[in-house]
Design an enzyme around this catalytic site. Structure first.
Site, PDB file in Angstrom:
ATOM      1  N   ARG A 236       5.482 -21.988  -5.236  1.00 33.65           N
ATOM      2  CA  ARG A 236       4.120 -21.897  -5.763  1.00 33.65           C
ATOM      3  C   ARG A 236       3.918 -22.962  -6.821  1.00 33.65           C
ATOM      4  O   ARG A 236       4.861 -23.437  -7.444  1.00 33.65           O
ATOM      5  CB  ARG A 236       3.842 -20.501  -6.312  1.00 33.65           C
ATOM      6  CG  ARG A 236       3.536 -19.539  -5.173  1.00 33.65           C
ATOM      7  CD  ARG A 236       3.053 -18.201  -5.654  1.00 33.65           C
ATOM      8  NE  ARG A 236       4.138 -17.270  -5.812  1.00 33.65           N
ATOM      9  CZ  ARG A 236       3.963 -15.953  -5.962  1.00 33.65           C
ATOM     10  NH1 ARG A 236       2.757 -15.447  -5.969  1.00 33.65           N
ATOM     11  NH2 ARG A 236       4.999 -15.149  -6.100  1.00 33.65           N
TER      12      ARG A 236
ATOM     13  N   TYR B  25      -0.202 -14.302   6.780  1.00 32.90           N
ATOM     14  CA  TYR B  25      -0.472 -13.702   5.466  1.00 32.90           C
ATOM     15  C   TYR B  25      -1.945 -13.296   5.358  1.00 32.90           C
ATOM     16  O   TYR B  25      -2.264 -12.140   5.080  1.00 32.90           O
ATOM     17  CB  TYR B  25      -0.108 -14.709   4.384  1.00 32.90           C
ATOM     18  CG  TYR B  25      -0.244 -14.187   2.968  1.00 32.90           C
ATOM     19  CD1 TYR B  25       0.664 -13.266   2.448  1.00 32.90           C
ATOM     20  CD2 TYR B  25      -1.268 -14.643   2.134  1.00 32.90           C
ATOM     21  CE1 TYR B  25       0.558 -12.812   1.136  1.00 32.90           C
ATOM     22  CE2 TYR B  25      -1.372 -14.194   0.827  1.00 32.90           C
ATOM     23  CZ  TYR B  25      -0.465 -13.276   0.328  1.00 32.90           C
ATOM     24  OH  TYR B  25      -0.578 -12.839  -0.971  1.00 32.90           O
TER      25      TYR B  25
ATOM     26  N   LYS C 230      -1.386   9.897   2.994  1.00 31.76           N
ATOM     27  CA  LYS C 230      -2.151  10.946   3.690  1.00 31.76           C
ATOM     28  C   LYS C 230      -1.394  12.275   3.619  1.00 31.76           C
ATOM     29  O   LYS C 230      -1.965  13.314   3.292  1.00 31.76           O
ATOM     30  CB  LYS C 230      -2.362  10.509   5.139  1.00 31.76           C
ATOM     31  CG  LYS C 230      -3.185  11.429   5.989  1.00 31.76           C
ATOM     32  CD  LYS C 230      -3.295  10.846   7.398  1.00 31.76           C
ATOM     33  CE  LYS C 230      -3.070  11.933   8.436  1.00 31.76           C
ATOM     34  NZ  LYS C 230      -2.615  11.390   9.721  1.00 31.76           N
ATOM     35  N   ARG C 231      -0.088  12.231   3.923  1.00 33.17           N
ATOM     36  CA  ARG C 231       0.702  13.458   3.865  1.00 33.17           C
ATOM     37  C   ARG C 231       0.714  14.042   2.459  1.00 33.17           C
ATOM     38  O   ARG C 231       0.608  15.256   2.273  1.00 33.17           O
ATOM     39  CB  ARG C 231       2.141  13.190   4.329  1.00 33.17           C
ATOM     40  CG  ARG C 231       3.045  14.426   4.242  1.00 33.17           C
ATOM     41  CD  ARG C 231       4.441  14.190   4.799  1.00 33.17           C
ATOM     42  NE  ARG C 231       5.236  13.234   4.060  1.00 33.17           N
ATOM     43  CZ  ARG C 231       5.895  13.501   2.926  1.00 33.17           C
ATOM     44  NH1 ARG C 231       5.848  14.707   2.378  1.00 33.17           N
ATOM     45  NH2 ARG C 231       6.604  12.559   2.324  1.00 33.17           N
TER      46      ARG C 231
ATOM     47  N   LYS D 247      -3.178  -9.485   5.564  1.00 32.42           N
ATOM     48  CA  LYS D 247      -3.815  -8.840   4.415  1.00 32.42           C
ATOM     49  C   LYS D 247      -5.217  -8.338   4.763  1.00 32.42           C
ATOM     50  O   LYS D 247      -5.668  -7.308   4.267  1.00 32.42           O
ATOM     51  CB  LYS D 247      -3.899  -9.822   3.242  1.00 32.42           C
ATOM     52  CG  LYS D 247      -2.556 -10.125   2.594  1.00 32.42           C
ATOM     53  CD  LYS D 247      -2.088  -8.972   1.718  1.00 32.42           C
ATOM     54  CE  LYS D 247      -0.887  -9.354   0.865  1.00 32.42           C
ATOM     55  NZ  LYS D 247      -0.430  -8.242   0.015  1.00 32.42           N
TER      56      LYS D 247
ATOM     57  N   TYR E  54      -8.611   4.518   6.880  1.00 31.05           N
ATOM     58  CA  TYR E  54      -8.009   5.773   6.387  1.00 31.05           C
ATOM     59  C   TYR E  54      -8.954   6.463   5.397  1.00 31.05           C
ATOM     60  O   TYR E  54      -9.016   7.695   5.338  1.00 31.05           O
ATOM     61  CB  TYR E  54      -6.639   5.518   5.730  1.00 31.05           C
ATOM     62  CG  TYR E  54      -5.489   5.609   6.711  1.00 31.05           C
ATOM     63  CD1 TYR E  54      -5.194   4.556   7.577  1.00 31.05           C
ATOM     64  CD2 TYR E  54      -4.684   6.742   6.788  1.00 31.05           C
ATOM     65  CE1 TYR E  54      -4.139   4.633   8.480  1.00 31.05           C
ATOM     66  CE2 TYR E  54      -3.634   6.827   7.691  1.00 31.05           C
ATOM     67  CZ  TYR E  54      -3.368   5.769   8.526  1.00 31.05           C
ATOM     68  OH  TYR E  54      -2.327   5.849   9.427  1.00 31.05           O
TER      69      TYR E  54
ATOM     70  N   THR F 209       5.000  -6.619   7.723  1.00 26.02           N
ATOM     71  CA  THR F 209       5.022  -6.017   6.387  1.00 26.02           C
ATOM     72  C   THR F 209       3.611  -5.628   5.964  1.00 26.02           C
ATOM     73  O   THR F 209       3.391  -4.524   5.456  1.00 26.02           O
ATOM     74  CB  THR F 209       5.647  -6.996   5.365  1.00 26.02           C
ATOM     75  OG1 THR F 209       7.021  -7.160   5.701  1.00 26.02           O
ATOM     76  CG2 THR F 209       5.542  -6.463   3.950  1.00 26.02           C
TER      77      THR F 209
END
Ligand code: NAD
Ligand code: UDP
Ligand code: UDP
Length: 306
Positions: free
Chosen positions: A181, A140, A100-101, A144, A154, A87
């Site tokens: 949490r 995680y 980008k597109r 990240k 990019y 993910t």
């Protein structure tokens, strides 16, 4: 577009963007989010909800992307760690390809976890972190971190307009009651009269930001000039031990729950507090909601759930 828009933070962000007069496309696979979090928005003709997993390509037309899709609590992101990394990483690639597109501006919801168990305190954006690449939190943390790398590549390679926000522990209504949490656990336990589960001796620290303050900053970051990429820390610099948090919640709920000490999970950071100097300079932002007030609002929400 808000990916992860039916989660805790995402649903508040969708609400805020609608209130600001935007058309909002909420994209979510409902792994940890739920339709209930955005049900009240469905009647708004400027709101659209789409079930989609961002690890797969997506072709839509939007001009700003907030990429929030990713389970955020240790219990949920460790449930299927391979999917968590996918993910963060495949998800980021697809979101960046889309941006980008479309030549769209794109914001990444990164995390204080990129600093790992820090030896610099409080953590400024320049601190490079101390993350275990092979532990149970790595899916995680490293996911990240890799997403941040992709955003900056990019930006360098394709001149994309990016914003990277490092979010520190944030709490408030619509947190998942069972996501493990600390704020949701302690409030649910206190309201039910169950033991308050403190991991370790409770001397580890965190700094808790109320959701409304976070959303204000996130929208502010998206509106910064194109030259501003971040990374930028967003959080509340008031630091508390986990034991202090437990005692605070016991007072506010007038609960008779007892403290129960449990083993500390592996790689649990010992201290965490954001240096928000950059956010103050760039956004003129600092949090306005004190822990007591934010907890009261959150307790009211969980009481309603029970
Ligand atoms: P959350 O779990 O409530 O929200 C995450 C949302 O993403 C959920 O609605 C979930 O269903 C969705 N999702 C997960 N995987 C997906 C996929 N593959 N495709 C589409 N949707 C997917 O958590 P949150 O607290 O709202 O966190 C939102 C974002 O903010 C996350 O990226 C998280 O890492 C980041 N963040 C949150 C905190 C915090 O304290 N709340 C701190 C640091 C970073
Ligand atoms: N992508 C997407 N929606 C788009 C454009 C791209 O989901 O509108 C995905 C596409 O599947 C691709 C990824 O984003 O794999 C990265 O796109 P990019 O253009 O950077 O790379 P390439 O297509 O050259 O692999
Ligand atoms: N924690 C705790 N009891 C709980 C849940 C969490 O003592 O029932 C501790 C946890 O070990 C950590 C801190 O509270 O030190 C914050 O945990 P959380 O999972 O909320 O967030 P993160 O560790 O990602 O900051």
């Amino acid at each position: 577009m808000v990916s992860g828009g039916s989660g805790f933070l995402g649903s508040h962000l969708c609400e805020r963007l609608l209130a600001d007069g935007h058309d909002v496309l909420c994209v979510d696979n409902f792994f940890t989010g739920s339709k209930a979090n955005v049900a009240h928005l469905l009647k708004d003709p400027h709101f659209e909800l789409m079930r989609h997993d961002i690890t797969f390509p997506i072709y839509v037309e939007v001009d700003e992307i907030y990429n929030l899709a990713c389970p955020a609590s240790p219990v949920h992101y460790q449930f299927d760690p391979v999917q968590t990394t996918k993910t963060s990483v495949h998800g980021a690639i697809n979101m960046l390809g889309l941006a980008k597109r479309l030549k769209a501006k794109i914001l990444q919801a990164s995390t204080s976890e990129v600093y790992g168990d820090p030896e610099v305190h409080p953590q400024p954006e320049s601190y490079l972190g101390r993350v275990n690449p092979v532990g149970p939190r790595s899916c995680y943390d490293e996911g990240k971190r890799c997403a941040e790398t992709l955003f900056f590549d990019y930006w360098r390679q394709h001149r994309l307009r990016i914003k990277v926000v490092r979010i520190f522990n944030t709490y408030g209504p619509r947190m998942h009651p069972n996501d493990g949490r600390v704020v949701s656990n302690f409030i649910m336990q206190a309201l039910r009269g169950e033991d308050i589960t403190i991991y370790g001796d409770g001397t580890q620290t965190r700094s808790f930001c109320y959701v409304d303050d976070l959303i204000e900053a996130m929208v502010g970051v998206m509106a910064t000039p194109d030259e501003f990429t971040g990374p930028i820390n967003i959080g509340n610099p008031q630091e508390f031990t986990i034991r202090e948090l437990a005692e605070h919640i016991l007072r506010l709920t007038e609960s008779r729950s007892k403290l129960a000490f449990k083993p500390l999970p592996a790689d649990d950071p010992k201290q965490r507090r954001p240096d928000i100097g950059l956010a103050k300079d760039v956004l003129g932002w600092s949090p306005t909601i004190e822990l007591g007030e934010g907890l009261e609002r959150t307790i009211r929400y969980f009481r309603g759930k029970l």
